[in-house]
Design an enzyme around this catalytic site. Structure first.
Site, PDB file in Angstrom:
ATOM      1  N   CYS A   1       0.803  -1.233   0.000  1.00 48.97           N
ATOM      2  CA  CYS A   1       0.000   0.000   0.000  1.00 48.97           C
ATOM      3  C   CYS A   1       0.828   1.272   0.000  1.00 48.97           C
ATOM      4  O   CYS A   1       0.277   2.371  -0.040  1.00 48.97           O
ATOM      5  CB  CYS A   1      -0.916   0.005   1.207  1.00 48.97           C
TER       6      CYS A   1
ATOM      7  N   HIS B   1      -9.356   2.490  -1.289  1.00 49.86           N
ATOM      8  CA  HIS B   1      -7.939   2.173  -1.110  1.00 49.86           C
ATOM      9  C   HIS B   1      -7.418   1.515  -2.382  1.00 49.86           C
ATOM     10  O   HIS B   1      -7.652   0.334  -2.627  1.00 49.86           O
ATOM     11  CB  HIS B   1      -7.755   1.256   0.090  1.00 49.86           C
TER      12      HIS B   1
ATOM     13  N   LYS C   1      -9.277   8.454   1.164  1.00 48.48           N
ATOM     14  CA  LYS C   1      -9.729   7.081   0.871  1.00 48.48           C
ATOM     15  C   LYS C   1     -11.221   6.942   1.130  1.00 48.48           C
ATOM     16  O   LYS C   1     -11.872   6.053   0.584  1.00 48.48           O
ATOM     17  CB  LYS C   1      -8.959   6.064   1.718  1.00 48.48           C
TER      18      LYS C   1
ATOM     19  N   PHE D   1       1.107  -2.732   4.654  1.00 49.89           N
ATOM     20  CA  PHE D   1       1.195  -4.032   5.318  1.00 49.89           C
ATOM     21  C   PHE D   1       2.648  -4.475   5.299  1.00 49.89           C
ATOM     22  O   PHE D   1       3.359  -4.268   4.310  1.00 49.89           O
ATOM     23  CB  PHE D   1       0.396  -5.078   4.525  1.00 49.89           C
TER      24      PHE D   1
ATOM     25  N   HIS E   1      -2.898   8.139   5.835  1.00 48.40           N
ATOM     26  CA  HIS E   1      -3.063   6.816   5.226  1.00 48.40           C
ATOM     27  C   HIS E   1      -4.533   6.402   5.423  1.00 48.40           C
ATOM     28  O   HIS E   1      -5.155   5.909   4.506  1.00 48.40           O
ATOM     29  CB  HIS E   1      -2.091   5.823   5.845  1.00 48.40           C
TER      30      HIS E   1
ATOM     31  N   GLU F   1      -2.266   5.582  13.561  1.00 48.44           N
ATOM     32  CA  GLU F   1      -1.832   6.770  12.812  1.00 48.44           C
ATOM     33  C   GLU F   1      -2.097   8.041  13.629  1.00 48.44           C
ATOM     34  O   GLU F   1      -1.276   8.958  13.644  1.00 48.44           O
ATOM     35  CB  GLU F   1      -2.550   6.835  11.456  1.00 48.44           C
TER      36      GLU F   1
END
Lengths: 90, 401
Positions: free
Chosen positions: B162, B331, B326, B390, B294, B305
């Site tokens: 990602c 995403h 997003k 990830f 993110h 975050e």
């Protein structure tokens, strides 16, 4: 019904790398050495083993208790409900 | 020190097939998540996504070319045409020798891979299409962009799940800043709406069944998206000398690895990447007004975050605007960082902050200003764009108006 309990205990013991004889329906999930991916794996194994589908979102599992999952018995109850539901559906 | 400016932008995603549509959608705070129509959803449990609706490749490419291009490559080329056209650059001459193409993709041509496996395993086909490999390779999009524009300099794909596009943009930024070349096309692309990919994501049990609600207490996970974003990065002197439009500036880049878990995020890794981007541009945390988060909408990302932003910005965190676009474009995985870099540059250029859509319930563990639901008209000078992949691979861009 005892094969449901046995099947759930087998799968959780395997994922948690725990001695099967130390586990019972009353065992707290938080006392086991399982991270969130392990819990997802447990549900996958249960679905495969019992041929059921378990609606479970890991976003509820950041706090497993929030998803109503405290003890192994809560997992057993989910499997029972899904097995009953699947029978009704057929 | 060479300054690196943006002289072209292109984007195709659920929030628009071009920059104009995208800016309008972000300003309106309109969520583009809906029922999936681009794939067969028969066997899916989660049937929503942020797809590029109404995309007809034959409107963009000759039939012969469509046959050798996966959807993720098609998106990259369409976005790159927009970006190069806006920059006014002609890369077919000598400049093409001094231009790089660096794009991020997480998985490559999944549509082609999935279709070929379906033929092979389900339909027992004896053979696969000859272009299968050429369509699925994760670097195919970069190759098509080089061919499209005649770019003959350094070209490769960066991949870090990602964070792929953000790593790619960071690499391109560093190469232009280092004086290796005056121009780079960079960004990322992804398209994963296939039964195989969707079932694999379902198996992780982190897809939201309803919509994407980053930082909202009732969030249920992420919603997949698709698309491509492309930037033309240029040495500022080179751009000024030719009177090019200057749309914004990349001023810093930071990376880190968590060395932790294959799926769980880490506050420390996220903090180190943000700090490193801020140090790279020699600004103080207090100069920043906006963070494009993110913000996946999973319980863990959003809490981690938020804690990381507090850790980096201290008391200034309360004055920062933080939003996750997003919530509107989904995403797009390896392409996400590019779509979000474009969103951030548009915000800086046009004097607005895009909102976090679908925000309905505040979460005590997420206590920042997430610009809920309505875009805000506000001039911002400096912004960060976060990507945390990830496997703990983190990349953060610092941008300036």
């Amino acid at each position: 019904m005892s094969d449901i309990v046995g099947g759930v205990l087998d799968i959780i013991a395997d994922k948690a790398k725990a001695d099967r004889s130390t586990l019972s329906p009353q065992t707290e999930l938080s006392s086991l050495n399982m991270d969130s991916l392990d819990i997802v794996e447990v549900f996958f194994q249960l679905e495969e083993h019992f041929s059921i589908s378990i609606p479970y979102n890991a976003n509820d599992a950041a706090d497993p208790a929030g998803a109503g999952l405290n003890t192994i018995n809560d997992v057993i109850e989910i499997v029972r409900r899904q097995l009953a539901g699947d029978r009704e559906a057929t | 020190m060479i300054r690196v400016v943006v002289t072209g932008m292109g984007c195709i995603s659920a929030v628009g097939h071009n920059i104009g549509e995208m800016a309008a959608t972000l300003k309106a705070g309109r969520c583009a998540i809906g029922p999936l129509t681009v794939m067969n959803v028969e066997r899916l449990i989660v049937r929503i996504g942020a797809e590029v609706a109404g995309f007809d490749p034959l409107r963009h490419f000759e039939e012969k070319r469509v046959a050798i291009m996966d959807r993720f490559s098609q998106f990259a080329v369409v976005a790159s045409r927009q970006a190069v056209a806006q920059s006014g650059l002609d890369l077919r001459g000598d400049l093409g020798l001094k231009t790089a193409v660096i794009l991020g993709s997480g998985v490559g041509g999944m549509t082609s891979l999935d279709e070929s496996f379906l033929r092979l395993y389900q339909e027992n086909a004896k053979r696969l299409y000859p272009a299968t490999i050429a369509r699925m390779m994760v670097s195919a999009a970069v190759s098509h962009v080089t061919m499209e524009h005649g770019v003959r300099g350094p070209a490769f794909t960066a991949t870090s799940a990602c964070a792929s596009a953000t790593h790619a943009i960071g690499m391109a930024f560093q190469m232009v800043r280092a004086g290796m070349m005056p121009v780079a096309l960079t960004g990322g692309t992804e398209s994963v709406f296939t039964p195989g990919t969707m079932k694999a994501w379902e198996a992780m049990r982190i897809l939201a069944p309803d919509t994407c609600r980053p930082f909202s207490r009732n969030r249920k996970g992420l919603v997949l998206g698709e698309g491509a974003g492309i930037l033309v990065l240029e040495d500022r002197e080179h751009a000024m000398a030719r009177g090019a439009p200057i749309l914004g500036e990349i001023i810093g880049f930071g990376m880190s690895a968590d060395a932790g878990d294959i799926v769980l995020p880490s506050q420390d890794g996220a903090m180190r990447a943000m700090k490193s981007a801020i140090a790279d541009c020699r600004q103080t945390p207090e100069s920043f007004g906006y963070v494009n988060a993110h913000g996946t909408g999973t319980v863990l990302n959003d809490v981690t975050e938020t804690a990381a932003i507090h850790g980096v910005f201290g008391s200034h965190a309360r004055r920062l605007m933080v939003s996750s676009t997003k919530s509107m474009h989904g995403h797009a995985l390896g392409g996400a960082g590019a779509i979000e870099a474009v969103a951030t540059l548009l915000a800086l250029r046009d004097g607005f902050v895009p909102p976090t859509a679908n925000f309905t319930e505040s979460d005590p563990q997420c206590d920042l200003d997430y610009v809920p639901n309505k875009a805000r008209n506000q001039d911002v000078e400096y912004a960060l764009s976060n990507s945390f992949a990830f496997g703990g691979l983190n990349a953060v861009l610092a941008l300036r108006r």
